[in-house]
Design an enzyme around this catalytic site. Structure first.
Site, PDB file in Angstrom:
ATOM      1  N   ASN A 168     -21.005 -18.952  40.649  1.00  0.00           N
ATOM      2  CA  ASN A 168     -22.347 -18.872  40.756  1.00  0.00           C
ATOM      3  C   ASN A 168     -22.856 -17.872  39.801  1.00  0.00           C
ATOM      4  OD1 ASN A 168     -22.781 -20.891  43.170  1.00  0.00           O
ATOM      5  ND2 ASN A 168     -21.232 -19.672  43.850  1.00  0.00           N
ATOM      6  N   GLU A 169     -23.265 -18.503  38.687  1.00  0.00           N
ATOM      7  CA  GLU A 169     -23.723 -17.352  37.614  1.00  0.00           C
ATOM      8  C   GLU A 169     -24.977 -16.687  37.967  1.00  0.00           C
ATOM      9  OE1 GLU A 169     -21.444 -16.500  36.009  1.00  0.00           O
ATOM     10  OE2 GLU A 169     -20.392 -17.899  34.718  1.00  0.00           O
ATOM     11  N   PRO A 170     -25.618 -15.762  37.502  1.00  0.00           N
ATOM     12  CA  PRO A 170     -26.841 -15.400  37.815  1.00  0.00           C
ATOM     13  C   PRO A 170     -27.907 -16.509  37.546  1.00  0.00           C
ATOM     14  CG  PRO A 170     -25.796 -13.837  36.316  1.00  0.00           C
ATOM     15  CD  PRO A 170     -24.872 -14.827  36.483  1.00  0.00           C
ATOM     16  N   SER A 172     -28.408 -18.581  40.170  1.00  0.00           N
ATOM     17  CA  SER A 172     -27.825 -19.509  41.123  1.00  0.00           C
ATOM     18  C   SER A 172     -29.078 -19.349  42.269  1.00  0.00           C
ATOM     19  CB  SER A 172     -26.446 -19.322  41.438  1.00  0.00           C
ATOM     20  OG  SER A 172     -25.668 -19.716  40.354  1.00  0.00           O
TER      21      SER A 172
END
Ligand code: F6R
Length: 642
Positions: A168-170, A172
């Site tokens: 869950n990358e920035p 998300s």
């Protein structure tokens, strides 16, 4: 272990906390991992007694490896059974074949599942082979399956350098579910090392969502090394924001972070503990506080005033240890005394306040270099001074470094030998065979396939030649190539140290009987090689410590290419003039196979000489900002004691 503080800001007698997530700080990853493994094992056993399955959410990456190793040990030694465990992994690269050396299926089997008694039908990992059109449906079923099991009992997490959890990358959302994600550049860059280059890292991954993670009944996040410190601070003390997905965990009622001291480094209670609670103002704390104050106020130490101390939570230090004037002078002098142009000791000089002893005037020195270029990159200026000042300097290259040489580079050298033989009429069918075999092998080599032993040997020889060139350039011919066995797997994944590794180191120390040992104290090396190299040295030193010559042996630790010691920790700082900086640069240039785009670039796109120069000038700048002399660059060391 430093206990986590509870949120009771302002209550008399209790520590103020800035932490919104309970955080346990351990001396090292091993201690922390044992505690986490014990918690998991206890849960598995409780569920067993209740006749229920234990639903685990599992992570991959470097962080959980020590936890898995500990669980395997408990399975073997204590009979911990995994028969009632059902596990769901966080993520998988997309696309990804399960048998690829990069797949998380393979990772989990190698790191845990194949070593315990978990039934094969009990573990689930997102499927990297699913056709694109079916991913959404697959993801939905993955979440449904977790829910059908009653949700995750215990979720293990790592944290990305950008604050991601799972993938869950920035950006998300807190309500995100299992889905296909595009990976951040920084995530791909961090994985480039494993994949043998950024271009080989998949661009996507299937990941459990933030909501899927947060729904777990218990969440434990692991973080080791200073690389993780800024994100631990942001997630634990900062605002909840989609820019740092791990900060969403602040909302979880039963979450804990288990971190080592380096990863905790930026937390307020570690960085500025006097702002949190009453501290014991010993010398090291005073040094830490005064240097911090000087940087914060951008004032040289000798200009700090009583008001500066009082305004910044340090009035009790003044009350206990005298005036601002006395403290300023005391800390200033201590820092001043760390600076020396004589790393091997200055002969015929009073050494009361010098980092090294004057005698013996000519010392025997061993510089341990984990890879074939760490000596020159991390302490090239000091290496040069030691040689110039007449000490007997040995360099011990601990590993061959063979995995970090590009294929075409190896082929160029093999080709050279064949041409050389032809030119000088040297009949060598053996060289020709190696050439043909290597050519055939490299032509059909699949991405990241392990090299044939000949190719690996040639790659090692290339690095050996470069290291020898550096030694000649600096002026010593005492080089030792230790080729420690733990390293020789042909892959990033190394073996653990064995007796054989330790013996090689111990034999050399015993042979040279050094007065000084320099070693890489860089324990957060992303490859892990520096740490293993140090473990072997430490084990050897412990074996030898009763020998007579060891009484005269001082051990100095330098840091590798990633980070420098904190200023208050430094015990010896060796300055460099502009000319010496340039000379060191040329010494680093001898490592041609590591220039112009190295195989394992990692997250940092600078070349090694640039990293070294920026770090060394950065250290000099810090001394300058504190009000000490302004040098072009400095290399820093900390002394290690038994
Ligand atoms: C792995 C995962 C990632 C990693 C994170 C830290 O399954 O989901 O979030 O936990 O990238 O990786 P390491 O532990 O390698 O630093």
């Amino acid at each position: 272990m430093i206990q986590a503080q509870t949120a009771n800001s302002g209550i008399v007698g209790q520590a103020i906390t800035y932490e919104k997530i309970p955080t346990q700080i351990y001396a090292d990853a091993k201690d922390a991992s044992s505690a986490v493994a014990k918690e998991i094992a206890d849960l598995i056993r409780i569920k067993q007694k209740e006749g229920k399955p234990c639903i685990l959410g599992l992570a991959t990456g470097s962080s959980p490896k020590t936890v898995y190793a500990q669980l395997i040990k408990m399975h073997r030694e204590e009979g911990l059974s995994f028969k009632n465990v059902i596990s769901f992994n966080l993520d998988e690269y997309y696309p990804m074949q399960p048998d690829s050396i990069h797949s998380y299926v393979r990772f989990m089997r190698e790191q845990l599942f194949d070593h315990v008694d978990i039934p094969q039908e009990n573990y689930f990992i997102p499927d990297g082979t699913i056709p694109p059109a079916l991913i959404a449906d697959f993801a939905q079923r993955y979440d449904n399956k977790i829910n059908a099991m009653g949700g995750i009992d215990f979720q293990l997490l790592g944290i990305g350098g950008n604050g991601h959890i799972g993938f869950n990358e920035p950006g998300s959302l807190i309500n995100s579910r299992t889905r296909l994600m595009t990976l951040d550049h920084s995530t791909r860059a961090a994985a480039a090392m494993e994949f043998g280059g950024l271009h080989q890292v998949p661009k996507k991954a299937i990941t459990m969502g933030v909501a899927s993670i947060i729904n777990a009944k218990r969440v434990v996040l692991l973080a080791w090394g200073e690389r993780k410190a800024p994100m631990i601070k942001a997630a634990v003390e900062g605002p909840v924001t989609e820019l740092v997905p791990a900060s969403y965990l602040q909302a979880h009622p039963n979450v804990a972070f288990f971190v080592d001291e380096r990863a905790a480094n930026d937390l307020t209670r570690v960085k500025t503990p006097w702002l949190v609670d009453t501290v014991e103002w010993d010398n090291s704390m005073i040094k830490k506080a005064v240097t911090h104050l000087s940087f914060t106020l951008q004032k040289p130490i000798l200009k700090l005033t009583t008001k500066d101390y009082n305004d910044n939570g340090m009035s009790d230090m003044l009350a206990a240890h005298g005036s601002a004037y006395d403290i300023n002078i005391n800390v200033f002098n201590q820092l001043q005394h760390t600076i020396t142009g004589w790393p091997g000791g200055k002969p015929n000089a009073d050494d009361t306040h010098r980092p090294e002893r004057a005698l013996p005037a000519k010392k025997r020195v061993i510089i341990f270099s984990p890879h074939p270029d760490d000596d020159i990159i991390s302490m090239g200026g000091t290496f040069q001074r030691l040689v110039d000042q007449g000490h007997e300097v040995h360099v011990a290259y601990q590993t061959s470094g063979n995995i970090a040489v590009a294929d075409d580079e190896a082929f160029r050298f093999i080709d050279f030998v064949v041409d050389y033989n032809q030119k000088f009429g040297i009949e060598s069918q053996a060289a020709m065979k190696i050439f043909n075999d290597a050519k055939a092998f490299l032509k059909q080599k699949k991405d990241s396939e392990i090299d044939s032993s000949e190719v690996r040997y040639v790659k090692g020889l290339i690095r050996r030649g470069e290291a020898k060139a550096t030694c000649r350039f600096v002026g010593t011919d005492h080089f030792h190539f230790l080729d420690m066995p733990f390293y020789e797997t042909g892959t990033i994944q190394k073996k653990g140290i064995s007796e054989a590794d330790v013996k090689i180191i111990a034999n050399l120390i015993e042979e040279v009987k050094p007065h000084q040992i320099y070693a890489a104290g860089d324990f957060a090396d992303p490859h892990g090689t520096h740490k293993v190299c140090w473990d072997a040295i430490e084990a050897a030193l412990k074996q030898l410590k009763h020998k007579n010559f060891m009484k005269d042996c001082w051990v100095w630790l330098y840091r590798g290419a990633w980070a420098e010691w904190d200023i208050h920790e430094i015990e010896m700082a060796v300055p460099m003039s502009p000319d010496q900086v340039v000379k060191k640069r040329y010494g680093i240039f001898k490592h041609q196979s590591q220039k112009d785009g190295v195989v394992f670039q990692g997250e940092d796109s600078r070349e090694f000489w640039q990293r070294a120069e920026e770090r060394n000038s950065g250290t000099a700048l810090l001394y300058d900002q504190l009000g000490l002399a302004e040098y072009e660059a400095m290399e820093a060391f900390v002394r290690w004691h038994f």
